[in-house]
Motif scaffolding. Structure first.
Motif, PDB file in Angstrom:
ATOM      1  N   ILE A   1       1.346  -5.384  -6.534  1.00  0.00           N
ATOM      2  CA  ILE A   1       0.086  -4.875  -6.878  1.00  0.00           C
ATOM      3  C   ILE A   1       0.163  -3.587  -6.164  1.00  0.00           C
ATOM      4  O   ILE A   1       0.576  -3.676  -5.174  1.00  0.00           O
ATOM      5  CB  ILE A   1      -0.885  -5.871  -6.322  1.00  0.00           C
TER       6      ILE A   1
ATOM      7  N   GLU B   1       2.492  -4.339 -11.106  1.00  0.00           N
ATOM      8  CA  GLU B   1       1.708  -5.362 -10.423  1.00  0.00           C
ATOM      9  C   GLU B   1       1.423  -6.538 -11.350  1.00  0.00           C
ATOM     10  O   GLU B   1       1.297  -6.380 -12.560  1.00  0.00           O
ATOM     11  CB  GLU B   1       0.378  -4.776  -9.934  1.00  0.00           C
TER      12      GLU B   1
ATOM     13  N   LEU C   1       1.574  -7.293  -5.815  1.00  0.00           N
ATOM     14  CA  LEU C   1       2.825  -6.567  -5.946  1.00  0.00           C
ATOM     15  C   LEU C   1       3.918  -7.461  -5.376  1.00  0.00           C
ATOM     16  O   LEU C   1       3.933  -7.752  -4.179  1.00  0.00           O
ATOM     17  CB  LEU C   1       2.771  -5.245  -5.185  1.00  0.00           C
TER      18      LEU C   1
ATOM     19  N   GLY D   1      -4.560  -1.941  -3.419  1.00  0.00           N
ATOM     20  CA  GLY D   1      -4.343  -3.205  -4.101  1.00  0.00           C
ATOM     21  C   GLY D   1      -5.579  -4.051  -4.275  1.00  0.00           C
ATOM     22  O   GLY D   1      -5.476  -5.259  -4.514  1.00  0.00           O
TER      23      GLY D   1
END
Length: 380
Positions: free
Chosen positions: A7, A235, A253, A337
């Motif tokens: 992400i 992601e 991620l 994120g």
């Protein structure tokens, strides 16, 4: 899904709550939890328009590389191809599929080179209710050879629910599969936090190998009913169905040189602590980026980050919804994120089972009532 099927960098825990220091039992109650996005208002970014009906519990709709037609899965076991007004049964596995509330033909993925090699992959419940993943080949006329080229995975399923179902090729070329925790309430076998179990995980396999090995890439999932990669950032966005209180969206991620990250179930349902459930401390704990309570729905259907051209106002927004309420939401990914600007859309899809895309990225929706929908510009 629940009764019907169900992400950039991820925000890490600070030094005061470093993952390796997290203990078990009561020690988990004091963990600092980051802010998680919730609905902040309404929006009308798009409308939905029905374009087909009469399907038997569709579980997937989308395009295939190099093919102008659309493909549909029906939960009882059929794969259909829609070429304009022509509807063809490409494959009928109903004699090899066990149909239940959350069992059946659950996932499909087309090889990135499908236009030339014609390979595709299916995930289904066999007559005993166990998970099977097989590799198939489509003929030039659009039908699929009924005998698989090879069987890629078998997983024993202890109960009828929480089968997951998503199959998807990742940006690394591997095939990804989401599996639920094996069913029952509150993960009674503690599979999601058991690193030796495939249940309650997202797995990935390199199909170039003669006998592909399925590696665990994420742990701590209850029932990941639909996930997708954001092609721009690499992601993974996941809709993980909750237990009694919370439906969650995760943004991750993957860092394949690190131990698999942990989404927290069954030690946590969303950000809510589940008493008496321990947390494996091997990988980094990842919190949801968004969640909603059960009065607003009861079974999240994960979606996609919009990358099409027809709805510019939706650019880079993640679209997801709920099977029970039919509600659709969009949100915006934020730096670090996380996520924000969660908007409930005016459009709704009753019995939402899948959010897919055409081969050029336009939004499609499948409903358990047998209808398919497209996203169209608002007011059109």
């Amino acid at each position: 899904m629940r009764a019907a099927l169900a992400i950039a960098a991820v925000l890490a825990l600070g030094a005061a709550v470093a993952y390796a220091a997290v203990g078990r039992g009561d020690e988990l109650d004091g963990i600092e939890i980051p802010e998680v996005a919730t609905e902040s208002g309404r929006a009308h970014h798009f409308d939905v328009r029905q374009f087909a009906e009469g399907f038997n519990r569709p579980t997937w709709v989308g395009g295939a590389p190099g093919d102008d037609a659309l493909w549909v899965l029906e939960q009882p076991g059929r794969v259909l191809r829609l070429d304009g007004d022509r509807r063809t049964v490409a494959l009928d596995l109903s004699g090899r599929v066990k149909l239940g509330a959350e069992q059946g033909l659950l996932g499909i993925a087309f090889h990135p080179d499908f236009a030339t090699d014609r390979r595709l992959y299916l995930h289904w419940s066999d007559p005993k209710g166990d998970t099977r993943v097989g590799e198939f080949r489509a003929r030039r006329d659009g039908t699929i050879d009924p005998e698989p080229l090879r069987e890629l995975l078998f997983v024993d399923q202890p109960e009828e629910n929480h089968n997951g179902g998503q199959l998807l090729f990742g940006p690394d070329g591997r095939l990804y599969l989401g599996l639920g925790d094996g069913g029952g309430a509150f993960d009674p076998r503690r599979t999601a936090q058991d690193p030796e179990e495939k249940l309650g995980k997202i797995l990935a396999a390199d199909l170039r190998e003669r006998e592909p090995r399925w590696d665990v890439v994420l742990t701590g999932l209850r029932n990941p009913w639909r996930f997708s990669f954001d092609a721009a950032l690499g992601e993974l966005w996941i809709g993980d169905v909750g237990q009694d209180a919370v439906e969650e969206i995760d943004r991750v991620l993957l860092e394949l040189d690190e131990p698999p990250k942990n989404l927290g179930w069954s030690a946590f349902e969303g950000t809510e602590r589940v008493d008496g459930h321990d947390l494996d401390t091997t990988g980094e704990l990842v919190w949801p980026v968004a969640q909603y309570p059960h009065p607003e729905g009861c079974s999240v259907t994960g979606g996609v980050v919009y990358a099409g051209a027809d709805l510019p106002q939706l650019g880079r927004r993640y679209v997801y919804g709920d099977f029970c309420s039919g509600a659709l939401w969009t949100l915006k990914g934020t730096p670090g994120g996380r996520a924000g600007d969660v908007r409930r859309e005016q459009a709704m899809v009753p019995g939402l089972t899948h959010i897919g895309t055409t081969d050029d990225g336009e939004l499609l929706f499948a409903s358990g009532n047998g209808a398919l929908y497209r996203a169209v510009p608002a007011g059109s």
